[in-house]
Design a protein around this motif. Structure first.
Motif, PDB file in Angstrom:
ATOM      1  N   ASN A 229      43.417 -11.125  -7.087  1.00 56.18           N
ATOM      2  CA  ASN A 229      41.906 -12.413  -7.289  1.00 56.18           C
ATOM      3  C   ASN A 229      40.431 -11.722  -7.448  1.00 56.18           C
ATOM      4  OD1 ASN A 229      43.248 -14.894  -7.354  1.00 56.18           O
ATOM      5  ND2 ASN A 229      43.834 -15.093  -5.197  1.00 56.18           N
ATOM      6  N   GLY A 230      40.148 -11.867  -7.589  1.00 50.51           N
ATOM      7  CA  GLY A 230      38.359 -10.692  -8.535  1.00 50.51           C
ATOM      8  C   GLY A 230      38.129 -10.452  -8.828  1.00 50.51           C
ATOM      9  N   MET A 231      37.611  -9.926  -9.515  1.00 54.39           N
ATOM     10  CA  MET A 231      37.459  -8.868 -10.267  1.00 54.39           C
ATOM     11  C   MET A 231      37.705  -6.992  -9.412  1.00 54.39           C
ATOM     12  SD  MET A 231      36.101  -7.573 -13.156  1.00 54.39           S
ATOM     13  CE  MET A 231      34.915  -8.821 -13.699  1.00 54.39           C
ATOM     14  N   TRP A 232      38.565  -6.505 -10.284  1.00 51.65           N
ATOM     15  CA  TRP A 232      39.447  -5.108 -10.237  1.00 51.65           C
ATOM     16  C   TRP A 232      39.573  -4.227 -11.049  1.00 51.65           C
ATOM     17  CZ3 TRP A 232      41.844  -4.201  -5.887  1.00 51.65           C
ATOM     18  CH2 TRP A 232      42.036  -5.330  -4.319  1.00 51.65           C
ATOM     19  N   LYS A 233      39.623  -2.977 -11.233  1.00 53.27           N
ATOM     20  CA  LYS A 233      39.594  -1.794 -11.012  1.00 53.27           C
ATOM     21  C   LYS A 233      40.992  -1.533 -10.788  1.00 53.27           C
ATOM     22  CE  LYS A 233      36.771   2.687 -12.328  1.00 53.27           C
ATOM     23  NZ  LYS A 233      35.196   3.397 -11.778  1.00 53.27           N
ATOM     24  N   VAL A 244      39.159  -2.778 -15.916  1.00 50.82           N
ATOM     25  CA  VAL A 244      38.733  -3.232 -15.710  1.00 50.82           C
ATOM     26  C   VAL A 244      39.226  -4.455 -16.044  1.00 50.82           C
ATOM     27  CG1 VAL A 244      36.289  -4.033 -14.559  1.00 50.82           C
ATOM     28  CG2 VAL A 244      37.570  -1.697 -14.773  1.00 50.82           C
ATOM     29  N   THR A 245      39.892  -5.926 -15.174  1.00 50.81           N
ATOM     30  CA  THR A 245      39.718  -7.312 -15.583  1.00 50.81           C
ATOM     31  C   THR A 245      39.971  -8.474 -14.089  1.00 50.81           C
ATOM     32  OG1 THR A 245      41.251  -8.312 -16.177  1.00 50.81           O
ATOM     33  CG2 THR A 245      41.905  -7.101 -15.234  1.00 50.81           C
ATOM     34  N   GLN A 246      40.191  -9.193 -14.437  1.00 50.36           N
ATOM     35  CA  GLN A 246      40.040 -10.464 -13.062  1.00 50.36           C
ATOM     36  C   GLN A 246      42.242 -10.566 -13.176  1.00 50.36           C
ATOM     37  OE1 GLN A 246      36.358 -12.380 -14.814  1.00 50.36           O
ATOM     38  NE2 GLN A 246      36.982 -13.253 -12.704  1.00 50.36           N
TER      39      GLN A 246
ATOM     40  N   TYR B  28      28.644  -9.909 -10.493  1.00 52.98           N
ATOM     41  CA  TYR B  28      30.525  -9.714  -9.678  1.00 52.98           C
ATOM     42  C   TYR B  28      30.847  -8.646 -10.416  1.00 52.98           C
ATOM     43  CZ  TYR B  28      34.034 -13.016  -9.911  1.00 52.98           C
ATOM     44  OH  TYR B  28      35.657 -12.708  -9.567  1.00 52.98           O
ATOM     45  N   ARG B  32      33.084  -5.099  -8.005  1.00 53.38           N
ATOM     46  CA  ARG B  32      34.610  -4.785  -8.059  1.00 53.38           C
ATOM     47  C   ARG B  32      35.421  -4.074  -6.908  1.00 53.38           C
ATOM     48  NH1 ARG B  32      33.928  -2.090 -12.871  1.00 53.38           N
ATOM     49  NH2 ARG B  32      32.744  -0.036 -13.043  1.00 53.38           N
ATOM     50  N   LYS B  33      36.846  -4.473  -6.662  1.00 53.73           N
ATOM     51  CA  LYS B  33      37.154  -3.215  -6.094  1.00 53.73           C
ATOM     52  C   LYS B  33      38.447  -3.018  -6.536  1.00 53.73           C
ATOM     53  CE  LYS B  33      38.171  -7.498  -4.571  1.00 53.73           C
ATOM     54  NZ  LYS B  33      38.437  -8.902  -3.586  1.00 53.73           N
ATOM     55  N   GLU B  34      39.177  -1.680  -5.929  1.00 52.38           N
ATOM     56  CA  GLU B  34      39.419  -0.506  -6.808  1.00 52.38           C
ATOM     57  C   GLU B  34      41.037  -0.293  -5.970  1.00 52.38           C
ATOM     58  OE1 GLU B  34      36.166   2.446  -8.530  1.00 52.38           O
ATOM     59  OE2 GLU B  34      37.949   3.183  -7.053  1.00 52.38           O
ATOM     60  N   THR B  35      42.160  -0.424  -7.724  1.00 49.68           N
ATOM     61  CA  THR B  35      43.541   0.255  -6.812  1.00 49.68           C
ATOM     62  C   THR B  35      43.824   1.135  -7.689  1.00 49.68           C
ATOM     63  OG1 THR B  35      45.065  -1.062  -6.242  1.00 49.68           O
ATOM     64  CG2 THR B  35      44.138  -2.159  -7.652  1.00 49.68           C
ATOM     65  N   LEU B  47      46.499  -7.498 -21.369  1.00 53.49           N
ATOM     66  CA  LEU B  47      45.031  -7.729 -21.312  1.00 53.49           C
ATOM     67  C   LEU B  47      44.824  -7.880 -23.079  1.00 53.49           C
ATOM     68  CD1 LEU B  47      43.368  -5.134 -18.842  1.00 53.49           C
ATOM     69  CD2 LEU B  47      42.436  -7.405 -19.732  1.00 53.49           C
TER      70      LEU B  47
END
Lengths: 303, 748
Positions: A229-233, A244-246, B28, B32-35, B47
């Protein structure tokens, strides 16, 4: 799940054990404790020959059709009762290094534990097992042997495995198909995320060579359920760049894509008579193996 | 608020409304987080499939968020639609402001009665659920329920009717409408009404004195009021009115047994000449004189004198009453003067020992001017002359006035005693002379406005040859009682007084210049009130050394009047209706005091309902009485009584003469004054119909708020839906795939 935790070793605990050999022994011991029916009996499904019944043989192995024809008792013999060779090939590509939970196993680690456990199981019942890793090329290959000492080599080689980008998978499997002089089992552990078509062609070649091929399709729980969940890269592990997406907003489409991807592989496997096993790295290794062996037994019975 | 300001407010709110969601969106994205990710190809394909949809969803959510804020901002501006057929809340908040000033009593059918009828029509346009306030525009405090009987109350026709009936019965007050002060109150009341359509109905006679002189500040406040303002003029048959605009003591000795001259000024405010009626003068409530008014031309005044005879000390009331006309409240006016039993004067000079017979001695001339009737020792003015060096031996509280003539330098001790003396009611007069040391005066009394001296004493100056070595006394222009009496003297006689030397006087704030010189406009006589008393400085000498004033008739008149006004303080007993008043009275302080209103014309006096008056001591033989505004709500003569009902003193209470000019602002003039203000309309006829026709607004506030909430809820639901499309019953795909494997194997 509570039962699983008692019965099986959690992947998290397995990771803490460290040594593949010890872990493999524990996995197999766990299998024996957990199942009264020996899984060794059904590992081979190859019909071998008939022999005359002698006292002490189990009557369930009597071939009643032969008795009807020849009026003598004949026992149906399977390869299980003969030596067979199992080659366990682990995908060592970089995409296999993904693990959603740092405390848990990566896909590669999981594949290593599975390979080690199955090798131990094979050798333990008097058959031969060999291990190889493939990424850009086939490497760290350990020739199949039936002595327990080979387990050390297998463990060492698996532990030394360094992930690299995957290329020429098809070629490697083709070469390997030629290389195997005797028919046997080929067990592959991969996430199949790159060069999938090429990979499936390689499997087809192996199967064409008369080998029993089992594909363990190893995926992380996050890859299967995509619960972010949230915004991730997202950073590609095989040099695919970044996105980058939700995740929550594309989850539905992602899962559809995943389903389509898995179904394609499954149908390809079914077409080539390759056993397909989808593995979630969240599941305990011995449960995965046990489930597969039960399935295998069911298949053998149906024949 | 101007339209430009309104526009900029709108623009700012719109900018904020649009910017906030975008900023939130950017923040927002930044968080953002990274993985690492292996299944990039699957994600990329997902996408691509979703991107168009996501853009649309984002746009919809952004749009809804912007719309939420814009609607909220619009709601805060409380917009009103001009089309009443359209949706919206048509509740009305109505403030009915009725002019309650004295001029509203004018006419056979008074303007106030007409105003009440207009108010009935205006309030008749209200409906249940509307908010209503009623305010009477007078000088009372806003917390007074008689001034504001209804404030932001739910409309109740019966209650409104009762209030208007009672108001009609009471009639208008004798106050000023105080329009300047009332406008901010109207704004305050409009602000507290929380409905979109607000109306203020000002029902007034639109008196010229109020409306034509409305300040730009008040007009600005009118324009800022967020309400439609309707000015509804009401009038009587005509603008004719005569009034007694003033009644005052002019001259005469206010000592025990004497004669004083009073003057009444009668003004014809109407457009026609008046030639009828009488004026009656009452002394202590008894009619003593009646004179025909004669012809008074339109917009002109006539002064009629009255000589009052008295033979006993105490407060003397004098009233002037003209024949009844269209506005009776201003036909009567009162004044009170204090008749002294005797006046004790202490005169001091540096050279008193030279003998009073010496014509170079200032005291010689002063005594001659003061002792007009020195034969009567028990009455008149008692003069004590001493050398300035003996001042320290004197008890000032045994005198009414101290005169310092050419005293070089009073010590600091004397200065302090004089300060106490004048603050407690004594009078001090200082005459210049060659001995005056201005620096020492400055040191002893100070040169700041806090000094008891009305002016800073400077150097001696002498008339030059250019002025023929003499200056001329100018005809006074001041309204001071001394100037008032000198004005009665022919001009050439005043100009006949010549002076060759004066000391420079620099008047301090709070002082009044009574007399000046013609040539250089230099002050000759400057006065200042200090506490209960007063101090006067004359810039020339009391003897002939600096001028021939001492042998001029003006000298005696000036000294007599100065002594009289300093001791009797004719203005000290005058009060304005509904205003506080403090009076100092000689005598032993009583335990308490109360008021009694004296009727004019022989009727019995009536006790009025007042709380006990506050009394406090000034000195051992004088005290102060405080009268509160609510104690004097009517004009007249009021007696201050001690607990034994003995009279302690009298005060005269009058209304503001400005209200007597009942002329109303003509339609064009009124339009010119307030018609240019955007939110102000002048309604001349049928106020109810006109108001209903103009009441076209519908308050959109609640609609906009509701829409804003709907947009907010909708965007929240959509955002939740777009970002979390996983329903509870959705099957885990991984489990599903694995189960299908097993099932497939079993099928095999």
């Amino acid at each position: 799940m509570a039962q699983h935790k008692k019965k099986y070793l959690d992947p998290e605990k397995l990771k803490q054990i460290g040594s593949l050999e010890i872990a493999a022994r524990q996995v197999v011991e766990g299998l024996r404790i957990g199942s009264h029916k020996s899984p060794a009996r059904g590992i081979s499904s190859e019909f071998s020959a008939y022999r005359q019944y002698v006292a002490g043989d189990e009557t369930k192995h009597i071939d009643w059709k032969a008795y009807a024809r020849f009026n003598r008792y004949y026992i149906k013999q399977f390869d299980a009762e003969t030596n067979f060779i199992a080659n366990l090939l682990v995908d060592g590509s970089k995409s296999m290094t993904y693990g959603s939970n740092p405390k848990n196993l990566t896909k590669l680690e999981y594949a290593k534990f599975m390979a080690a456990s199955l090798a131990y199981l094979t050798i333990n019942q008097g058959d031969s097992a060999g291990v190889g890793m493939f990424d850009g090329e086939l490497s760290n290959y350990v020739n199949p042997k039936s002595s327990m000492s080979v387990l050390n080599d297998i463990s060492d080689q698996l532990e030394q495995l360094e992930p690299r980008p995957r290329t020429n998978v098809g070629g490697i499997l083709h070469d390997f198909a030629h290389r195997m002089s005797k028919r046997g089992f080929v067990m592959l552990f991969s996430d199949l995320f790159d060069n999938t078509e090429e990979f499936m062609n390689g499997l087809s070649h192996l199967r064409y060579g008369g080998h029993n091929v089992i594909l363990f399709h190893i995926l992380d729980d996050y890859e299967l359920n995509f619960p972010l969940n949230g915004m991730w890269k997202f950073l590609g592990l095989e040099g695919e760049g970044e996105l980058v997406t939700q995740p929550a907003r594309v989850r539905e489409n992602y899962l559809k894509e995943l389903e389509s991807f898995v179904n394609d592989i499954k149908s390809s496997c079914a077409k080539n008579e390759v056993d397909y096993v989808l593995v979630n790295t969240n599941d305990p290794v011995e449960k995965t193996i046990s489930d597969y062996l039960l399935r295998r037994t069911a298949m053998a019975k149906s024949r | 608020m101007s339209s430009l300001n309104l526009l900029s407010v709108w623009a700012t709110l719109a900018a904020i409304g649009v910017a906030v969601p975008i900023i939130i969106h950017l923040l927002y994205r930044k968080n953002r987080k990274e993985t690492d990710w292996a299944a990039m190809e699957l994600l990329r394909r997902a996408l691509v499939q979703r991107s168009g949809q996501i853009k649309l969803e984002d746009f919809i959510i952004l749009l809804l968020r912007c719309l939420t804020l814009l609607l909220l901002a619009a709601a805060l501006l409380r917009p009103v639609l001009t089309n009443k057929e359209f949706i919206g809340d048509s509740k009305v908040g109505m403030i009915v402001a009725i002019d309650d000033s004295m001029s509203m009593n004018h006419g056979a059918t008074t303007r106030f009665e007409n105003a009440i009828e207009a108010a009935r029509k205006v309030t008749g346009t209200a409906s249940p659920g509307d908010k209503i306030s009623i305010i009477f525009l007078n000088e009372k405090d806003i917390s007074d329920t008689e001034k504001v009987p209804l404030r932001s109350a739910d409309y109740d026709a019966n209650e409104v009717s009762k209030i208007l009936d009672q108001a009609k019965k009471n009639g208008a007050s004798n106050h000023q409408s105080n329009l300047e002060n009332s406008i901010p109150i109207l704004k305050e009341m409009a602000d507290e009404i929380k409905v979109g359509t607000k109306e203020i109905h000002i029902i007034t006679d639109a008196q010229q004195s109020d409306w034509n002189n409305l300040s730009s500040e008040a007009k600005g406040i009118l324009g800022d009021i967020s309400a439609s303002i309707y000015v509804i003029p009401v009038n009587s048959e005509n603008d004719d009115n005569r009034s007694v605009t003033s009644l005052q003591y002019v001259s005469g000795s206010l000592n025990n047994s004497g004669v004083a001259r009073f003057e009444a000024t009668i003004k014809n405010h109407g457009n026609n000449d008046a030639n009828s009626g009488d004026i009656e003068f009452y002394q202590d409530g008894n009619l003593v004189s009646r004179q025909p008014l004669g012809v008074i031309e339109s917009n002109s005044s006539k002064v009629i004198s009255f000589l009052a005879n008295y033979n006993k000390p105490g407060d003397l009331s004098v009233s002037a009453k003209i024949s009844k006309d269209n506005l009776s409240e201003d036909n009567l006016r009162h004044t009170v003067v204090n008749i002294r039993p005797n006046i004790r004067v202490l005169c001091a000079t540096d050279s008193a020992s030279d003998g009073l017979e010496n014509s170079t001695n200032g005291l010689f001339f002063l005594e001659n001017a003061l002792r007009l009737r020195s034969t009567d020792e028990g009455a008149g003015i008692q003069v004590t002359s001493v050398d300035s060096s003996d001042l320290t031996l004197e008890k000032f509280n045994e005198y009414d006035i101290v005169i310092l003539a050419n005293v070089s330098s009073p010590s600091v001790e004397i200065a302090e005693k004089l300060k106490t003396f004048t603050t407690n009611g004594g009078g001090l007069m200082i005459f210049a002379g060659d001995n005056i040391d201005q620096e020492k005066y400055g040191q002893a009394f100070g040169i700041t406005p806090e000094s008891i001296l009305p002016a800073v004493i400077g150097n001696k100056t002498t008339a030059s040859e250019e002025d023929n070595n003499q200056w001329t006394l100018a005809v006074p222009s001041s309204d001071h009682p001394i100037a008032r009496v000198l004005k009665l003297i022919p001009e050439d006689m005043i100009n006949g007084a010549k002076l060759n030397s004066v000391i420079e006087l620099k008047p301090l704030s709070g002082s009044q210049t009574i007399l000046k010189l013609v040539e250089n406009n230099a002050p000759l006589l400057v006065s200042k009130n200090t506490g209960e008393g007063s101090v006067t400085i004359c810039s020339t000498s009391a003897n002939r050394s600096w001028s021939d004033l001492a042998i001029h008739p003006i000298y005696t008149i000036m000294i007599q009047q100065a002594v009289t006004t300093t001791t009797s303080k004719p203005g000290s007993r005058l009060a304005m209706v509904h205003s506080p008043k403090s009076i100092s009275i000689e005598g032993i302080i009583p335990s308490n005091a109360k008021l009694q209103k004296n009727n004019i014309g022989g009727n019995d006096a009536e006790d009025i309902e007042t709380s006990k008056l506050a009394v406090s001591a000034i000195t051992n033989d004088s005290f102060k009485v405080e009268v509160k505004p609510e104690d004097i709500t009517d004009t007249g003569i009021y007696n201050i009584l001690d607990p034994q009902d003995s009279s302690l003193g009298i005060i005269a209470v009058n209304s503001d003469s400005a209200e007597s000019n009942v002329k109303v602002a003509a339609g064009d003039a009124l339009k010119e004054t307030i018609g240019t203000i955007n939110n102000v309309s002048i309604i001349v006829e049928s106020p109810d119909e006109a108001i209903l026709n103009k009441r076209t607004g519908s308050d959109l506030t609640s609609i906009l708020l509701m829409l804003s909430i709907i947009c907010f809820v909708l965007q929240s639901i959509l955002a939740k839906y777009f970002t979390n499309k996983i329903s509870k019953g959705e099957t885990d795909i991984a489990a599903s795939l694995q189960l299908s494997n097993v099932a497939a194997a079993r099928r095999t």
